[in-house]
Design an enzyme around this catalytic site. Structure first.
Site, mmCIF file in Angstrom:
data_model
loop_
_atom_site.group_PDB
_atom_site.id
_atom_site.type_symbol
_atom_site.label_atom_id
_atom_site.label_comp_id
_atom_site.label_asym_id
_atom_site.label_seq_id
_atom_site.Cartn_x
_atom_site.Cartn_y
_atom_site.Cartn_z
ATOM 1 N N ARG A 55 0.973 -1.202 0.004
ATOM 2 C CA ARG A 55 0.159 0.106 -0.038
ATOM 3 C C ARG A 55 0.829 1.203 0.112
ATOM 4 O O ARG A 55 1.660 1.518 0.906
ATOM 5 C CB ARG A 55 -0.779 -0.100 1.394
ATOM 6 C CG ARG A 55 -2.054 0.988 1.318
ATOM 7 C CD ARG A 55 -2.990 0.642 2.288
ATOM 8 N NE ARG A 55 -3.805 1.745 2.465
ATOM 9 C CZ ARG A 55 -3.764 2.470 3.918
ATOM 10 N NH1 ARG A 55 -2.782 2.062 4.591
ATOM 11 N NH2 ARG A 55 -4.739 3.502 3.789
ATOM 12 N N PHE A 60 1.522 10.554 1.599
ATOM 13 C CA PHE A 60 0.881 10.236 2.799
ATOM 14 C C PHE A 60 1.996 9.122 3.257
ATOM 15 O O PHE A 60 2.778 9.307 4.287
ATOM 16 C CB PHE A 60 -0.541 9.651 2.612
ATOM 17 C CG PHE A 60 -0.874 8.867 4.092
ATOM 18 C CD1 PHE A 60 -0.633 9.289 5.250
ATOM 19 C CD2 PHE A 60 -1.955 7.866 3.898
ATOM 20 C CE1 PHE A 60 -1.187 8.958 6.352
ATOM 21 C CE2 PHE A 60 -2.461 7.261 5.027
ATOM 22 C CZ PHE A 60 -2.013 7.895 6.247
ATOM 23 N N GLN A 63 3.287 1.489 3.066
ATOM 24 C CA GLN A 63 3.376 0.674 4.149
ATOM 25 C C GLN A 63 3.375 -0.929 3.417
ATOM 26 O O GLN A 63 3.408 -1.081 2.432
ATOM 27 C CB GLN A 63 1.749 0.491 4.350
ATOM 28 C CG GLN A 63 1.343 -0.559 5.594
ATOM 29 C CD GLN A 63 -0.159 -0.393 5.842
ATOM 30 O OE1 GLN A 63 -0.835 0.776 5.835
ATOM 31 N NE2 GLN A 63 -0.618 -1.530 6.616
ATOM 32 N N PHE A 113 4.476 1.496 8.593
ATOM 33 C CA PHE A 113 4.750 2.492 7.447
ATOM 34 C C PHE A 113 5.734 3.647 7.379
ATOM 35 O O PHE A 113 6.118 3.957 8.652
ATOM 36 C CB PHE A 113 3.249 3.049 7.299
ATOM 37 C CG PHE A 113 2.735 3.909 8.451
ATOM 38 C CD1 PHE A 113 2.878 5.154 8.552
ATOM 39 C CD2 PHE A 113 2.094 3.058 9.546
ATOM 40 C CE1 PHE A 113 2.368 5.662 9.629
ATOM 41 C CE2 PHE A 113 1.582 3.671 10.580
ATOM 42 C CZ PHE A 113 1.672 5.220 10.764
ATOM 43 N N LEU A 122 -2.038 10.725 13.487
ATOM 44 C CA LEU A 122 -2.023 9.274 13.709
ATOM 45 C C LEU A 122 -1.188 9.192 15.300
ATOM 46 O O LEU A 122 -1.017 8.094 15.766
ATOM 47 C CB LEU A 122 -0.925 8.736 12.891
ATOM 48 C CG LEU A 122 -1.626 8.673 11.335
ATOM 49 C CD1 LEU A 122 -0.468 8.205 10.383
ATOM 50 C CD2 LEU A 122 -3.059 7.862 11.208
ATOM 51 N N HIS A 126 -0.645 5.180 16.667
ATOM 52 C CA HIS A 126 0.184 4.363 16.063
ATOM 53 C C HIS A 126 1.530 4.558 16.690
ATOM 54 O O HIS A 126 1.783 5.702 16.702
ATOM 55 C CB HIS A 126 0.251 4.499 14.302
ATOM 56 C CG HIS A 126 -0.984 4.145 13.780
ATOM 57 N ND1 HIS A 126 -0.872 2.991 13.285
ATOM 58 C CD2 HIS A 126 -1.900 5.099 13.405
ATOM 59 C CE1 HIS A 126 -2.313 2.891 12.574
ATOM 60 N NE2 HIS A 126 -2.855 4.353 12.701
#
Length: 165
Positions: A55, A60, A63, A113, A122, A126
């Protein structure tokens, strides 16, 4: 104690792209850093080598780390399937931040990521555990194979990985 450095040699459809190295913040999040370090060396008999970045969303993050199912639904930690959120001391301050992907609180496995922007929303969700030391240009090159929905136009793999120091 010096924080460990690990590397990924990235390939695009099997062609070498370049090396990214990461400093792991073992001084702040020892358990999370150790998981990533050991998965990078493969010393437990499993890990990141040969796995892909499933991904990539330009602007952004990139991942990866699902070395069991290769699609974002798998992966496992060196501590068993999942482990707890160690702490949220470190923040998603900008490009190059390395953080754990998860499926909610205390569901860390092996997926991670690399941020390519500041992602402050986040913070507290995370666990940040490292940063790109060298090769941010390689991460930026990887971004070009991503899309808004995260699907990659070419297969971006970790051809080799390990520990530098």
């Amino acid at each position: 104690m010096v924080n460990p450095t690990v590397f990924f040699d990235i390939a695009v459809d099997g062609e070498p792209l370049g090396r990214v190295s990461f400093e792991l913040f073992a001084d702040k999040v020892p358990k999370t850093a150790e998981n990533f370090r050991a998965l990078s060396t493969g010393e437990k008999g499993f890990g990141y080598k040969g796995s892909c970045f499933h991904r990539i969303i330009p602007g952004f993050m990139c991942q990866g780390g699902d070395f069991t199912r290769h699609n974002g639904t798998g992966g496992k930690s060196i501590y068993g399937e999942k482990f707890e959120d160690e702490n949220f001391i470190l923040k998603h301050t900008g490009p190059g931040i390395l953080s754990m992907a998860n499926a909610g609180p205390n569901t860390n496995g092996s997926q991670f990521f690399i941020c390519t922007a500041k992602t402050e929303w986040l913070d507290g969700k995370h666990v940040v555990f490292g940063k790109v030391k060298e090769g941010m240009n390689i991460v930026e090159a990887m971004e070009r194979f991503g899309s808004r929905n995260g699907k990659t136009s070419k297969k971006i793999t970790i051809a080799d990985c390990g520990q530098l120091e």
